[in-house]
Design an enzyme around this catalytic site. Sequence first.
Site: not given
Ligand code: C5P
Length: 404
Positions: A212, A309, A311, A327, A341
Amino acid sequence: MATAELAGKHLVLGMTGGIACYKIAELTRLLTKAGATVQVVMTEAATQFITPVTMQALSGRPVYTSQWDARIANNMAHIDLSREAGAIVIAPASTDFLAKLAHGMADDLLATLCVARDCPLLVVPAMNRQMWQNPATQRNVAQLRADGIEVLGPDSGPQACGEIGDGRMLEAAATYEAIASFFAPKLLSGRRVLLTAGPTFEPLDPVRGITNRSSGKMGFALARAAQQAGAEVHLVAGPVALDTPWGVFREDVQTAQQMHDAVMRSVADADIFIGVAAVADWRVDHASEHKIKKAADRALPTFSFVENPDILASVAALPHPPFTVGFAAESGELEVHGEEKRIRKKVPLLIGNLGPLTFGMDDNEVVLFEAGGATRLPRADKQTLARALIAEIAKRLPDTSLIR
Ligand code: C5P
């Protein structure tokens, strides 16, 4: 780059003899651009490597090289020059000058200024690796540290003499960052911060993949600001073309799974976790081992995906999580999606930005979502914003005594 810490500061920049003098031209430019005034003082040897004329043009002030200089009316250059100084920075600091400092010698203007100072002293060593490793040099450096003198660097790598090893001076940008870091308020002193930054890369085959547009700039700015605030910082970075902020430990990963595993290996040591990375939600179930061939008689490839997963949610769900900050990049209705969220990910603080629109840009505008409501921070460049966010995070930390 951090600038606020240096605006209005007065620095004495002491140069001693060494080929790294060329780096000080750029360092002076960075410091003055940040709003610091720079008073250059050179030893006789330094003038053999770069001229006082060059340094005067860059610093915009007369350069001093001798303790017998008659330009200061009371003839007290060794005291007057550092009177208003926020710090004396010796860069490059030669082997000889480190030895002089360790013994409190005062046989030229710069050495005398150091002995007579009433401000912090920072030294940026630059020398051949054997000179650096020499037991006498190591003894002197240990003595300087014991005397409360900040030693910045040295770096390791190829040297002017053709050898490779420890001893070369930090690059100008890293020296600048280290000086800015010295002046930053230590809001996170003693805290350990773990961050993720950048995009992830999910392979389709050995040459192609899904990624991305995250540049990593916001995450790297936060890592830099946390380090400058006195934290020990571990940055887990996806594939980005950014330099590691000075003093930050960086671990490079490619995929979401690798990022997850790197975070989980280190999270037990963290007081604060900040998930800034734009992590891919899905990966291809079975990435092809070989490059997928294009041929007129072949069907178009199809891929099935599995979920990666989460994180952030995994960290927040730990039995004793660090203070966890997420974020969210949204393309609209930030107020609605941000709080939703935050609750879904079970984090105490979620920082929302108008996402894809800010990817790769130097400016950002964010809203803080937390149980008490939403707060908008003014639009700013990412480094200024990072500093403001670190201050906001520091305010919300539980008492040190309660931290694991
Ligand atoms: O659900 P979304 O991707 O919009 O959420 C964003 C937040 O979740 C960010 O802090 C991003 O680093 C974290 N995130 C994560 N692992 C994922 C997806 C998002 O840690 N697989």
